[in-house]
Design a protein around this motif. Sequence first.
Motif, PDB file in Angstrom:
ATOM      1  N   THR A 132      -0.756  10.923 -85.420  1.00 44.84           N
ATOM      2  CA  THR A 132      -0.064  11.714 -84.254  1.00 44.84           C
ATOM      3  C   THR A 132       0.545  10.652 -83.467  1.00 44.84           C
ATOM      4  O   THR A 132       0.868  11.010 -82.302  1.00 44.84           O
ATOM      5  CB  THR A 132      -1.239  12.319 -83.622  1.00 44.84           C
ATOM      6  N   ALA A 133       0.507   9.378 -83.657  1.00 46.22           N
ATOM      7  CA  ALA A 133       0.980   8.530 -82.731  1.00 46.22           C
ATOM      8  C   ALA A 133       2.370   8.630 -82.776  1.00 46.22           C
ATOM      9  O   ALA A 133       3.287   8.235 -81.687  1.00 46.22           O
ATOM     10  CB  ALA A 133       0.892   6.822 -83.014  1.00 46.22           C
ATOM     11  N   THR A 134       3.167   9.412 -83.650  1.00 49.12           N
ATOM     12  CA  THR A 134       4.575   9.700 -83.326  1.00 49.12           C
ATOM     13  C   THR A 134       4.788  10.720 -82.432  1.00 49.12           C
ATOM     14  O   THR A 134       5.707  10.991 -81.809  1.00 49.12           O
ATOM     15  CB  THR A 134       5.117  10.622 -84.806  1.00 49.12           C
ATOM     16  N   PHE A 264       2.689   1.565 -89.806  1.00 49.06           N
ATOM     17  CA  PHE A 264       2.402   2.950 -89.593  1.00 49.06           C
ATOM     18  C   PHE A 264       2.141   3.922 -90.871  1.00 49.06           C
ATOM     19  O   PHE A 264       2.781   3.491 -91.680  1.00 49.06           O
ATOM     20  CB  PHE A 264       3.816   3.673 -88.785  1.00 49.06           C
ATOM     21  N   THR A 265       1.265   4.861 -90.611  1.00 44.29           N
ATOM     22  CA  THR A 265       0.957   5.785 -91.566  1.00 44.29           C
ATOM     23  C   THR A 265       0.794   7.129 -90.922  1.00 44.29           C
ATOM     24  O   THR A 265       0.111   7.368 -89.923  1.00 44.29           O
ATOM     25  CB  THR A 265      -0.146   5.525 -92.458  1.00 44.29           C
ATOM     26  N   THR A 266       1.402   8.197 -91.678  1.00 43.48           N
ATOM     27  CA  THR A 266       1.311   9.510 -91.030  1.00 43.48           C
ATOM     28  C   THR A 266       0.057  10.091 -91.449  1.00 43.48           C
ATOM     29  O   THR A 266      -0.272  11.465 -91.454  1.00 43.48           O
ATOM     30  CB  THR A 266       2.474  10.337 -91.453  1.00 43.48           C
ATOM     31  N   LEU A 267      -0.832   9.371 -92.500  1.00 46.40           N
ATOM     32  CA  LEU A 267      -1.925   9.759 -92.855  1.00 46.40           C
ATOM     33  C   LEU A 267      -2.887   9.697 -91.831  1.00 46.40           C
ATOM     34  O   LEU A 267      -2.771   8.681 -91.070  1.00 46.40           O
ATOM     35  CB  LEU A 267      -2.401   9.274 -94.196  1.00 46.40           C
ATOM     36  N   GLY A 268      -4.117  10.491 -91.939  1.00 51.21           N
ATOM     37  CA  GLY A 268      -5.238  10.127 -91.115  1.00 51.21           C
ATOM     38  C   GLY A 268      -6.096  11.272 -90.721  1.00 51.21           C
ATOM     39  O   GLY A 268      -7.050  11.496 -89.645  1.00 51.21           O
ATOM     40  N   HIS A 269      -6.024  12.528 -91.601  1.00 49.34           N
ATOM     41  CA  HIS A 269      -7.267  13.344 -91.608  1.00 49.34           C
ATOM     42  C   HIS A 269      -8.454  12.460 -91.745  1.00 49.34           C
ATOM     43  O   HIS A 269      -8.699  11.482 -92.582  1.00 49.34           O
ATOM     44  CB  HIS A 269      -6.983  14.264 -92.861  1.00 49.34           C
ATOM     45  N   PRO A 270      -9.405  12.887 -91.015  1.00 50.32           N
ATOM     46  CA  PRO A 270     -10.862  12.389 -90.969  1.00 50.32           C
ATOM     47  C   PRO A 270     -11.487  12.438 -92.437  1.00 50.32           C
ATOM     48  O   PRO A 270     -12.041  11.093 -92.785  1.00 50.32           O
ATOM     49  CB  PRO A 270     -11.657  13.175 -90.388  1.00 50.32           C
TER      50      PRO A 270
END
Length: 329
Positions: A132-134, A264-270
């Motif tokens: 979500t840093a995007t 950067f990665t758009t992954l990141g679900h816990p």
Amino acid sequence: MIRNLLALLLATFLCTCGPAPQENGTPAAAADTAPPKIVFLTGDEEYRSEESMPMLADILERELGAETVVGYSLDSNGVIDPNNLYHVSALDELEDADLMVVFLRFRQLPADMARKITDYAESGRPIVGFRTATHSFRYTEPRDSALMVLNDEWPARVFGQQWITHHGHFADGHGRLTEVSLVDERRDSPILNGVQPFQAYSWLYHVDGGEWKLSGDSAPLLMGHSLRSQHEADGKLDQFPLDNPVAWTKTYTGESGKPARVFFTTLGHPYDFREESMRKLALNGIYWALGREADIPAGGVNADFAGPYEPNNSGFGSEYKPGMRPRTR
């Protein structure tokens, strides 16, 4: 203060990206072997960054000897509250940080807080961003008009893309929604050492294709294939294809004139971080951003947990763990 921030950001908007980040041979700048100071900024009300980022910090302290600081969205009593859009702690720690790691979502920080983040970005020091840093910021009020450059233009320049859309939530945390594979021509990147294809719980973000393109010298490392897509159901795959980059490297050249490494990665679900390959990707990317790729083992950084990691599922509202306080040393 707001006027100064706008002037700085508009000036840097015209800056071009620096040379492509070097991943083999001599790094773009000589790496410092002293233990680095890494500052994690958490503040998202959906993906439990307040749990995943401290987990990564603990591993980096063990493996790299790093000094780590984690900033959180706190309430007035010092309790972690991801729903507080107006606060992130520890921002002063960025002044002498060697790396800033960002996992923020739609924050509406006061101008003086936002300025500490953008000042770091302009300094030429490396940056790592998650999911979500995007869309780290969302300013909507007329009084914040000078800060609205941070909504879309800033993340697109710094991280490579802004918020666009995704392929749909569906079985949040109860099923894997994205098939992750390595980009063939980047297999020799040290960031991919030890990273194997896996299925992620993160629903696929659209960042490239149709009317959109990753910015600057963004070079994808991993591709994601959506296993279930609302855009497919709606017949919009010409605009939002099922395959999109989910991790990349780039450079960002700001006011300092010094090209900064960005991972950067758009992954990141816990639940993604339960996957060893996801943790290796994150850790390897941090090492690379710091110019420490020579220290990444052939099998990737040791990604064994340094302590329990039992995050709550993704979700809004009260899905986060109540009563949590920032970790103490």
